[in-house]
Design an enzyme around this catalytic site. Structure first.
Site, mmCIF file in Angstrom:
data_model
loop_
_atom_site.group_PDB
_atom_site.id
_atom_site.type_symbol
_atom_site.label_atom_id
_atom_site.label_comp_id
_atom_site.label_asym_id
_atom_site.label_seq_id
_atom_site.Cartn_x
_atom_site.Cartn_y
_atom_site.Cartn_z
ATOM 1 N N CYS B 94 0.677 -1.353 0.091
ATOM 2 C CA CYS B 94 0.012 -0.062 -0.150
ATOM 3 C C CYS B 94 0.826 1.219 0.123
ATOM 4 C CB CYS B 94 -0.962 -0.048 1.018
ATOM 5 S SG CYS B 94 -2.596 0.860 0.838
ATOM 6 N N HIS B 192 -3.386 -5.866 1.708
ATOM 7 C CA HIS B 192 -2.938 -6.134 3.046
ATOM 8 C C HIS B 192 -4.205 -7.515 3.597
ATOM 9 C CE1 HIS B 192 -5.746 -2.593 3.614
ATOM 10 N NE2 HIS B 192 -6.269 -3.349 4.413
#
Lengths: 416, 236
Positions: B94, B192
Site C-alpha cells: 500500500c 493487506h
C-alpha cells in the site's frame, strides 16, 4: 420546547412517533430513525434543540459510551440530563436525545469522532471531552491524524467551548491544543502504536515513564505534554487545587474505566459538581449498554466485554479473570465491525497462552490463523453456545467485537 | 543470506504500520522457524539508519502524512537503495508500495518524490478502493491465486522496467486491471490482509529468494482454510 418554531415542534413530534414505531417493531431504540425524520423536516433542529442548554460532547476512539454514562450519572445533582445513552452518536441520535428530554437544562452527548466539528458548530457545546485516538475500522473510519487536524480547526472556531483532554495521548493533545481553554487530564495511554511520531512536526516522540508519571516530548520541536491539571496515580486522584481523593468503589472494572472516571470528574467539576459528590455517583454505574454485564446461563457466569480495535483489546485483556480462567472470543466483520480483519494482527494475543480459549464468530478462521501464529492453543466452535457448554460451570470471560457482541447479548438476554 | 539466519528489517513501524502489517513479519518468522531456519527481526524506527545487511525488508501501509515523512527519511538515508543493489528482498504494501516508485500523490494530490526502486508512478484516484481483492500472479513467480483486502485511493502506472505482480480477478488494484508490481526481488502490492497471512505461497516466495533454495512444505491448514474461505466469499 415551547420556544421552538412550529415546524421544529412538528419535526420533533413526527420523529418521536417514528422512534416509537421502530421500538414497537423491535428494531432497536428508534433514536436514529426518529432523529433522521426530525432533521429531514427541520435541518436546523439540532441547533434549535441545543439552544439555552449546557451541553457536553464526549469523543474518543474508545470509551465514549461508558464515559458519557459516567458523566451523566455524576451530573444528576444538577437536574435532568438529556443523553444518547445507547451509543447513537451521530446528529440523528443527538436530535433524538435532546428532543426526548425537552425540560433538561443539561445534555451529555456521545459524539462520533468524525462528527465533532459539525456537532460543535451546530450546538456550540460548552464542554468537549476528548480522550484517545487510535486505529479503528480503517475501511470506513477517517485517518486519525487527519481527524485530529479537523478537531483543531473546529475548536479554534469555537472559543466558547471549554475542552477537557487527555494529555497522555499526544494526538489528542495536538487535536485539543487550539482550544481557547483546556483542562488537561492525565488519563493514561496504553496503546502507543499510533503515537510514535510528533503530530506537529513528524519528529520522533521521546517517552519517559516512571511509576509516578508518564511524560512525552518531541525531540525536534517545541511540542510536549502539557502539565496535567488532574492526575491519577494508583487509586489517588489529584484535582487542579491539589486536593487528593481516593478513586475507590467503581463498579466498572479495569484501568480504562478508572481513566474514564477521571475524565468524568474533570467534566462535572466544570459544572460545579465536586469530586466528593461525583464519586459515589460514578460508582452507581454497573454496566453500560451491556458492556461489562455478567450473565448467568446453565451454571456459567459469563462476563461480556466489547472490543472493537487493538487498543480496546488491550483494555479487555486488563480485566480478564486471572489465568487459567477460560476465555471465548467472537469476531465478525460486518459493516459496523469493519469488513477488514487485518487489525487482528495488531493485537498481541500471547497474553492468552495457558488459558482455555474458544474461538467463534463469522470470522473465526481469521482469528484461528492469528492465534496459531501467536502460539496460543484454541478450539474453534460454530457458535457461542458451544463454547459456553464446553467450559465447566463457573466463570467465563467473553470478548467480542461489535455485531458479535450484539448477537451474544441477544442470545443471553439484553441486560442493560 | 549473509549468515545462517534470515535478517528481517521491518521499516518504520512508527510511520508505516496501519493494516496489521506486523502480521507479515510474524508469518515470515514463523514459516522460517518451522523449517529450522532462524530469523532476526529489526523493527526500525524512522529516526534510525537503515541497516545494509538485511535479507528481507518489509514496508507497510500508512496515512498520507506518515507516508510522505517515510519517503523523505528513506531517501535521505539511502540504505534501502543500497540493500536493493546488493540483492536484498523488499516486500512493500500500500503506502509502502507507492513510495518505492518515482512519485506518489500527497494529501492534496500533489506529487511527492519516491525512492525510485520500482519503475512505477502513483497518483490519487477519484474513488477510494475498499474491499476484497483477488488476483492471478505472474506465471514466472509460481505463486497460487492471491487474496487480500485493499483500502487505498491510489492509481499506479507501471513503467517499462516494472512487471505487474498479478492480474486482477476481483477488486481494483493498480487501476488498470493489474495489481502490484515487481522487479527482481523488489515486490509491491496494494494487498493487506495481511497479504502473507492469506497467501503462504507468497510468503514462501520471499523466503526462497532470501535463502536461495527450495523450502520443504509445512502444515498450512489454518492459512489454507482462511484462503479458501476468503476466495469463496468473493468468487462464490
Amino acid at each position: 420546547m415551547s420556544d421552538l418554531p412550529l415546524r421544529s415542534q412538528l419535526a420533533v413530534a413526527l420523529g418521536r412517533t417514528a422512534a416509537k414505531m421502530s421500538r414497537l417493531a423491535g428494531r432497536g431504540d428508534g433514536s436514529v430513525i426518529g432523529g433522521r425524520i426530525g432533521l429531514r423536516l427541520d435541518p436546523e433542529l439540532l441547533t434549535r434543540l441545543a439552544k439555552d442548554r449546557k451541553l457536553v460532547l464526549v469523543s474518543a476512539t474508545n470509551g465514549k459510551t461508558t464515559t458519557t454514562r459516567l458523566i451523566t450519572s455524576a451530573m444528576t445533582p444538577l437536574g435532568e440530563v438529556a443523553t444518547n445513552a445507547f451509543g447513537a452518536n451521530m446528529p440523528t441520535g443527538h436530535v433524538s436525545a435532546l428532543a426526548s428530554a425537552p425540560g433538561a437544562h443539561y445534555g451529555v452527548l456521545e459524539c462520533d469522532e468524525k462528527y465533532v466539528p459539525m456537532v460543535l458548530r451546530e450546538t456550540g457545546a460548552n464542554v468537549v471531552a476528548l480522550m484517545n485516538l487510535s486505529r479503528d475500522q480503517m475501511d470506513r473510519a477517517a485517518e486519525i491524524w487527519l481527524l485530529a487536524g479537523k478537531w483543531r480547526r473546529a475548536l479554534e472556531a469555537s472559543p466558547q467551548s471549554h475542552v477537557i483532554a487527555n494529555c497522555d495521548d499526544p494526538l489528542v493533545t495536538w487535536g485539543a491544543s487550539t482550544a481557547k481553554s483546556v483542562t488537561w487530564v492525565a488519563a493514561g495511554q496504553h496503546w502507543r502504536e499510533d503515537s510514535w511520531c510528533c503530530p506537529e512536526c513528524g519528529g520522533p516522540l521521546d517517552r519517559r515513564d516512571t511509576e509516578e508519571d508518564s511524560d512525552w516530548a518531541c525531540r525536534q520541536c517545541h511540542f510536549r505534554r502539557p502539565r496535567p491539571d488532574w492526575t491519577l496515580k494508583g487509586d489517588q486522584i489529584t484535582d487542579p487545587q491539589g486536593r487528593v481523593f481516593p478513586l475507590t468503589g467503581l463498579s466498572l472494572p479495569g484501568r480504562a474505566n478508572r481513566s474514564n472516571a477521571l475524565v468524568a470528574l474533570a467534566v462535572v467539576a466544570q459544572f460545579g459538581v465536586p469530586p466528593e459528590q461525583a464519586l459515589p455517583l460514578l460508582a452507581q454505574v454497573t454496566s453500560v449498554a451491556g458492556r461489562y454485564t455478567t450473565v448467568e446461563h446453565q451454571g456459567r457466569t459469563m462476563r461480556l466485554l466489547l472490543s472493537k480495535n487493538p487498543a480496546g483489546w488491550l483494555e479487555a485483556f486488563d480485566v480478564l479473570q486471572p489465568a487459567p480462567g477460560p476465555v471465548a472470543l467472537s469476531i465478525n466483520a460486518q459493516g459496523p465491525d469493519g469488513r477488514d480483519t487485518s487489525w487482528l494482527w495488531d493485537v498481541d494475543y500471547r497474553i492468552l497462552r495457558g488459558r482455555p480459549v474458544w474461538v467463534t464468530g463469522e470470522r473465526r478462521v481469521d482469528l484461528a490463523a492469528r492465534l496459531e501464529a501467536a502460539e496460543v492453543s484454541f478450539t474453534v466452535v460454530d457458535d457461542i453456545d458451544q463454547a459456553v457448554m464446553s467450559v465447566p460451570p463457573g466463570h467465563l470471560d467473553i470478548i467480542a467485537n461489535y455485531t458479535a457482541f450484539q448477537s451474544i447479548r441477544t442470545r443471553y438476554g439484553r441486560v442493560v | 543470506m549473509s549468515s545462517d539466519r534470515i535478517k528481517i528489517v521491518w521499516i518504520y513501524p512508527d510511520l508505516l504500520s496501519t493494516y496489521g502489517d506486523q502480521g507479515n513479519t510474524i508469518v515470515l518468522e514463523r514459516r522460517a522457524a518451522l523449517r529450522g531456519i532462524p530469523t532476526q527481526t529489526v523493527s526500525l524506527r524512522s529516526d534510525e539508519p537503515v541497516p545494509a545487511d538485511g535479507d528481507i525488508y518489509l514496508l507497510g501501509g500508512g496515512e498520507d502524512r506518515p507516508q510522505i515523512l517515510a519517503a523523505q527519511r528513506l531517501r535521505g538515508d539511502g540504505g534501502l537503495a543500497r540493500a536493493v543493489q546488493s540483492g536484498a528482498v523488499v516486500f512493500a504494501v500500500c503506502a509502502g508500495y507507492q513510495l518505492l516508485g518515482h512519485e506518489f500523490g500527497g494529501e492534496e494530490g500533489q506529487p511527492v518524490q519516491g525512492l525510485g526502486l520500482l519503475d512505477i508512478r502513483s497518483t490519487r484516484g477519484e474513488q477510494r478502493a475498499v474491499g476484497e481483492i483477488v488476483g492471478d500472479v505472474a506465471a514466472e513467480l509460481n505463486v497460487p491465486r492471491i487474496t487480500g483486502f485493499e483500502n487505498h485511493q491510489g492509481v499506479t502506472h507501471l513503467g517499462p522496467n516494472a512487471r505487474p505482480f498479478a492480474q486482477v480477478v476481483h477488486g481494483v488494484g493498480n487501476g488498470d486491471g493489474f495489481e502490484g508490481a515487481y522487479r527482481g526481488r523488489v515486490l509491491g502490492t496494494y494487498m493487506h490482509g495481511p497479504a502473507l497471512v492469506r497467501n503462504p505461497g507468497l510468503a514462501d516466495l520471499l523466503l526462497r529468494w532470501a535463502v536461495g533454495r527450495d523450502l520443504q512444505p509445512i502444515d498450512d491448514s489454518w492459512a489454507g482454510r482462511l484462503r479458501e474461505e476468503r476466495l469463496n466469499a468473493v468468487m462464490g
